[in-house]
Design an enzyme around this catalytic site. Structure first.
Site, mmCIF file in Angstrom:
data_model
loop_
_atom_site.group_PDB
_atom_site.id
_atom_site.type_symbol
_atom_site.label_atom_id
_atom_site.label_comp_id
_atom_site.label_asym_id
_atom_site.label_seq_id
_atom_site.Cartn_x
_atom_site.Cartn_y
_atom_site.Cartn_z
ATOM 1 N N TYR A 1 0.820 -1.224 0.000
ATOM 2 C CA TYR A 1 0.000 0.000 0.000
ATOM 3 C C TYR A 1 0.845 1.262 0.000
ATOM 4 O O TYR A 1 0.479 2.270 -0.583
ATOM 5 C CB TYR A 1 -0.876 0.039 1.265
ATOM 6 N N SER B 1 -5.421 -0.290 -4.036
ATOM 7 C CA SER B 1 -4.284 0.627 -3.894
ATOM 8 C C SER B 1 -3.953 1.339 -5.205
ATOM 9 O O SER B 1 -3.179 2.284 -5.211
ATOM 10 C CB SER B 1 -3.046 -0.116 -3.381
ATOM 11 N N SER C 1 -1.895 -5.835 -7.391
ATOM 12 C CA SER C 1 -1.912 -4.756 -6.398
ATOM 13 C C SER C 1 -2.513 -5.261 -5.098
ATOM 14 O O SER C 1 -3.268 -6.233 -5.088
ATOM 15 C CB SER C 1 -2.761 -3.590 -6.910
ATOM 16 N N ASP C 2 -2.197 -4.594 -3.995
ATOM 17 C CA ASP C 2 -2.984 -4.818 -2.788
ATOM 18 C C ASP C 2 -4.320 -4.107 -3.008
ATOM 19 O O ASP C 2 -4.432 -3.198 -3.827
ATOM 20 C CB ASP C 2 -2.246 -4.312 -1.541
ATOM 21 N N TRP C 3 -5.325 -4.531 -2.255
ATOM 22 C CA TRP C 3 -6.714 -4.189 -2.578
ATOM 23 C C TRP C 3 -7.000 -2.681 -2.591
ATOM 24 O O TRP C 3 -6.771 -1.988 -1.618
ATOM 25 C CB TRP C 3 -7.630 -4.939 -1.612
#
Ligand SMILES: *[C@@H]1O[C@H](CO)[C@@H](O)[C@H](O)[C@H]1NC(C)=O
Ligand SMILES: *[C@@H]1O[C@H](CO)[C@@H](O)[C@H](O)[C@H]1NC(C)=O
Ligand SMILES: *[C@@H]1O[C@H](CO)[C@@H](O)[C@H](O)[C@H]1NC(C)=O
Ligand SMILES: *[C@@H]1O[C@H](CO)[C@@H](O)[C@H](O)[C@H]1NC(C)=O
Ligand SMILES: CC(=O)N[C@H]1CO[C@H](CO)[C@@H](O)[C@@H]1O
Length: 796
Positions: free
Chosen positions: A219, A254, A250-252
């Site tokens: 993030y 982000s 990606s992280d959620w």
């Protein structure tokens, strides 16, 4: 005392699928498979679809024309998330690490991988490989502690285990997500050498040795540039220099900009919608905007081809395009074998911190035990474990699981005590007076205490992911004090994500640290307390008062996620994370990195070191000098040649785990490979293995108990010199200024599997840095900001 053999041999009842395909083989097939894909289909592969409103936390749409069924991605390191009690709720990753047992690391990975496989989950969002830089950091229990070598070694085996089942493992979060507060609006400013040696290194191992299929970005920003926009780290370092062949997701939520993220080298936008919530299903920063950017010439067709190829290459390497189970998160995989393995790892990861007068294991003279504290009682199941009410099997957040059951300590101990005709009384509250009253007449008082932490999107008792302090929760210290003042045989059992303050240390006979053991927690602690399992867990971090660490969590006011305004996290300690700092500053920790007692004792002897082309072979003998069987963990630490300046006094570089009968001894040989004999030279911009001078090899049971020492020439083939006298002072090698370095040729980091294509990408890191630091445009309207703040809310 005898150690149950049923527990020590947990069989793996499922075999590896025969999918040992190399990247090269997968690459050829993937290129063929991708050859006729339209751009629309390629974009389908890159952009998450259901925005976490569907079955899986992440999903990719099918491409029916190609017989591609779409993808399901699911959390996490402690087992399958949202499985409604059908899957095993495993121990925390930090417990897995604490076993220092590579065989168990692999078995845990394989058992978990099989549970993902049976559910038709294509990618397990595990393992987490971030570094425990500060003990208050909320998600430290989801990864492997403070040391990059250890994190890499655990990660390699867990990844191999997961991928042995045909499931894609995801090394996360790349890189520098080392605290929760403002993780999405912060910059981790990491000095270059530390970036490589401490924070990237576990990912290097995941890629180079674990052949991991996917990586999740973090993030946070690194040196001002968000991870998802960090072309230098994604394209030049990860895919270029390190030769990563898989895809980066990606992280959620982000990603908030297509140009900078897709252009920087991100391959998959998860979960696809712009922001959290059903309104954004199908409304993505990516999707058709990728085509628009290609049309405008903002990025090349090749970038899209590359993203699609990377995703398909991983799927083919995993064998998933051949056939794969249908998605169903509630297939029953809570098998006897998984339960037994969770119990074994939970017991083997238990760290015995104090055991005066051999108060443990509970012996035959004990007639009455008092079990005190709410932490011994049944757990309460709140959404994503967002409450601490009863025993703590795991922390909170996306890394936890839906429990079918939790064996509470009181029930398990009561059951086990019956076998020995021991009476158990209990007091299942945290009130000091009540605890003391219950403990007064017992032969042994066992006080259960706890502290909790988790992920930023949930605040529990004022802790926004990161812990506010290192104290026990719910008056734990007062409870222990009160019990210890009336019972001289008091033992404390701690369930916590990491170090806690132990002001009662001198008032109690025993301290047992159980971490977060998962659903079999009660059985595992009973196994240890009664001596059915001899504890062999070791701390994968230094345990000390908060102010003694070089680093801490920063609690700046909440900033909106994803924008230019960021909290600055300066990694000023550089390489000196954890024990490296305590060695440098000569601070005595409460418990050193690697610390952990046993019900027996071990002796280490006869160290020999041999420098070869493969690396450094260290041989030593380990003897069980006590009167019960037990597992020893010999640990190797290295001092580098004096030419390496400003370097840690010693670095953890090797370990083994050896089960020994009473009186038995065994020789072990540990290889420290050339990468681990190298340091990152910022001028050379690469790992360098010194060829002059000497390494000093230390061996023993933890960072502060290293009785063996031998020096060995850095040059291959030289005889190692006889060791110095054992009580000679350990020299500090950090402060000299000799300046001779030799660059090793081919063996260095990441070169092995880099294809031509990647080499071309990585032409000039320096240029990329400056390009990267010139932001073109920034989006984050007030409206956006408000929505981003709601990120990562559980789906129901
Ligand atoms: C990142 O920031 C750190 C800390 O300010 C600094 O030492 C380092 O040189 C920076 N790295 C790059 C590549 O700019
Ligand atoms: C998922 O598996 C469970 C357990 O086998 C079964 O009861 C359920 O019907 C399945 N769900 C679907 C949608 O197939
Ligand atoms: C805490 O657990 C007790 C049982 O031990 C239960 O009665 C109570 O409702 C729980 N409290 C919360 C807030 O869940
Ligand atoms: C890499 O660069 C070389 C020389 O510039 C070129 O001949 C080759 O085709 C390139 N390879 C790829 C895959 O682009
Ligand atoms: C292998 C070796 O030389 N071991 C020696 C290390 O030093 C101790 C103490 O001086 C000796 O007893 C060992 O023989």
């Amino acid at each position: 005392m005898k150690f149950a053999s049923a527990l020590s041999t947990v069989a793996l009842l499922f075999v590896s699928k025969s999918i040992a395909m190399t990247w090269e083989e997968a690459d050829a097939k993937a290129r063929e498979w991708c050859a006729d894909l339209t751009n629309e289909e390629k974009i389908t592969l890159t952009t998450g679809r259901e925005n976490m409103q569907g079955i899986c936390v992440g999903s990719i749409d099918p491409i029916e024309r190609k017989g591609f069924k779409g993808l399901c991605l699911q959390d996490g390191p402690a087992g399958v998330r949202f499985a409604e009690g059908s899957a095993t709720s495993w121990q925390a990753a930090i417990n897995t690490a604490s076993t220092f047992d590579r065989d168990l690391y692999y078995k845990v990975g394989a058992a978990q991988g099989n549970e993902f496989y049976q559910r038709g989950i294509n990618a397990a969002l595990s393992p987490a490989m971030n570094i425990q830089r500060a003990p208050a950091s909320g998600r430290i229990w989801e990864s492997y502690g403070e040391d990059p070598f250890l994190a890499g070694q655990v990660g390699i085996q867990v990844i191999k285990g997961i991928q042995s089942q045909g499931v894609i493992a995801t090394a996360k979060h790349f890189v520098g997500n080392d605290q929760e507060n403002n993780r999405g609006a912060s910059s981790s400013n990491i000095p270059e050498q530390a970036l490589w040696e401490v924070y990237i290194d576990p990912f290097y191992r995941a890629i180079n040795d674990g052949s991991v299929d996917s990586v999740m970005s973090s993030y946070n920003a690194i040196n001002g540039t968000y991870s998802v926009q960090n072309k230098r780290l994604l394209t030049d370092v990860l895919k270029g220099k390190m030769g990563f062949q898989g895809f980066v997701m990606s992280d959620w939520w982000s990603i908030y900009d297509v140009e900078k993220s897709f252009g920087a080298g991100m391959d998959m936008d998860m979960p696809g919608g712009k922001y959290w919530g059903p309104d954004f299903v199908g409304d993505s920063f990516w999707g058709e905007h990728i085509q628009e950017c290609i049309d405008k010439g903002i990025f090349s067709q090749e970038r899209l081809d590359d993203a699609a190829l990377r995703i398909v290459r991983s799927l083919i390497k995993a064998g998933q395009l051949e056939d794969y189970p249908e998605v169903n998160l509630t297939v029953d995989t809570l098998t006897k074998e998984n339960i037994a393995l969770n119990r074994k790892v939970a017991a083997d990861s238990t760290v015995l911190l104090k055991n005066d007068n051999k108060v443990l294991p509970i012996n035959k003279k004990v007639k009455k035990i008092a079990i005190i504290g709410k932490d011994a009682m049944p757990a309460t199941f709140c959404t994503d474990m967002q409450c601490a009410n009863g025993t703590l099997p795991l922390g909170w957040g996306s890394g936890t699981t839906d429990f079918k059951y939790v064996i509470d300590p009181l029930s398990a101990i009561t059951k086990r005590a019956k076998k020995d005709k021991i009476k158990v009384v209990s007091y299942g509250e945290d009130d000091a007076k009540g605890g003391a009253a219950a403990a007064k007449d017992a032969d042994l008082a066992i006080v259960f205490v706890q502290a909790d932490s988790g992920e930023e999107y949930i605040t529990v008792e004022g802790n926004k992911g990161d812990r506010l302090d290192l104290d026990l929760w719910h008056g734990g210290n007062e409870l222990v004090d009160a019990v210890a003042s009336v019972n001289k045989n008091t033992i404390v059992v701690i369930h916590a994500p990491g170090p806690v303050n132990v002001p009662f240390i001198d008032k109690v006979k025993g301290i047992v640290f159980a971490g977060f053991p998962g659903q079999e927690t009660g059985n595992a602690i009973a196994d240890v307390l009664f001596g059915d399992v001899n504890p062999s867990g070791h701390l994968p971090y230094t345990w000390a008062p908060r102010e003694d660490y070089p680093t801490d969590v920063k609690y700046d006011d909440a900033l909106p996620g994803g924008g230019e305004e960021k909290t600055q996290y300066d990694y000023d300690e550089g390489l000196f994370v954890g024990y490296r700092w305590f060695d440098k500053k000569e601070i005595e920790p409460t418990f050193a990195f690697g610390y952990g007692l046993s019900y027996t004792t071990f002796e280490f002897s006869d160290i020999v070191a041999d420098m070869t082309e493969d690396g450094l072979y260290v041989t030593l003998t380990v003897k069980n000098t006590g009167d019960v069987a037990g597992a020893a963990v010999p640990m190797i630490f290295l001092s580098f040649p004096e030419s390496v300046k400003d370097y840690p006094v010693r670095l953890f570089k090797g370990f083994d785990k050896i089960m020994l009968e009473a009186g038995q001894s065994e020789k072990t040989t540990i290889l420290i490979d050339n990468h681990d004999l190298s340091y990152y030279d910022v001028d050379v911009k690469d790992f360098v293995k010194p060829e002059d001078g000497e390494y000093t090899v230390y061996a023993g049971s933890n960072a502060r108990d290293l009785p063996l020492k031998v020096t060995v020439s850095a040059a291959v083939g030289d005889e190692n010199e006889p060791n110095d006298s054992e009580d000679e002072e350990i020299p500090d090698v950090s402060g000299n200024d000799e300046d001779v370095k030799e660059v090793e040729s081919d063996e260095e980091a990441g070169e092995a599997s880099v294809e031509e294509e990647q080499k071309n990408d990585s032409a000039d890191v320096e240029d990329e840095i400056s390009a990267d630091e010139e932001p073109k445009k920034d989006v984050a309207s007030a409206d956006t900001i408000k929505k981003v703040r709601k990120c990562i809310v559980k789906k129901n």
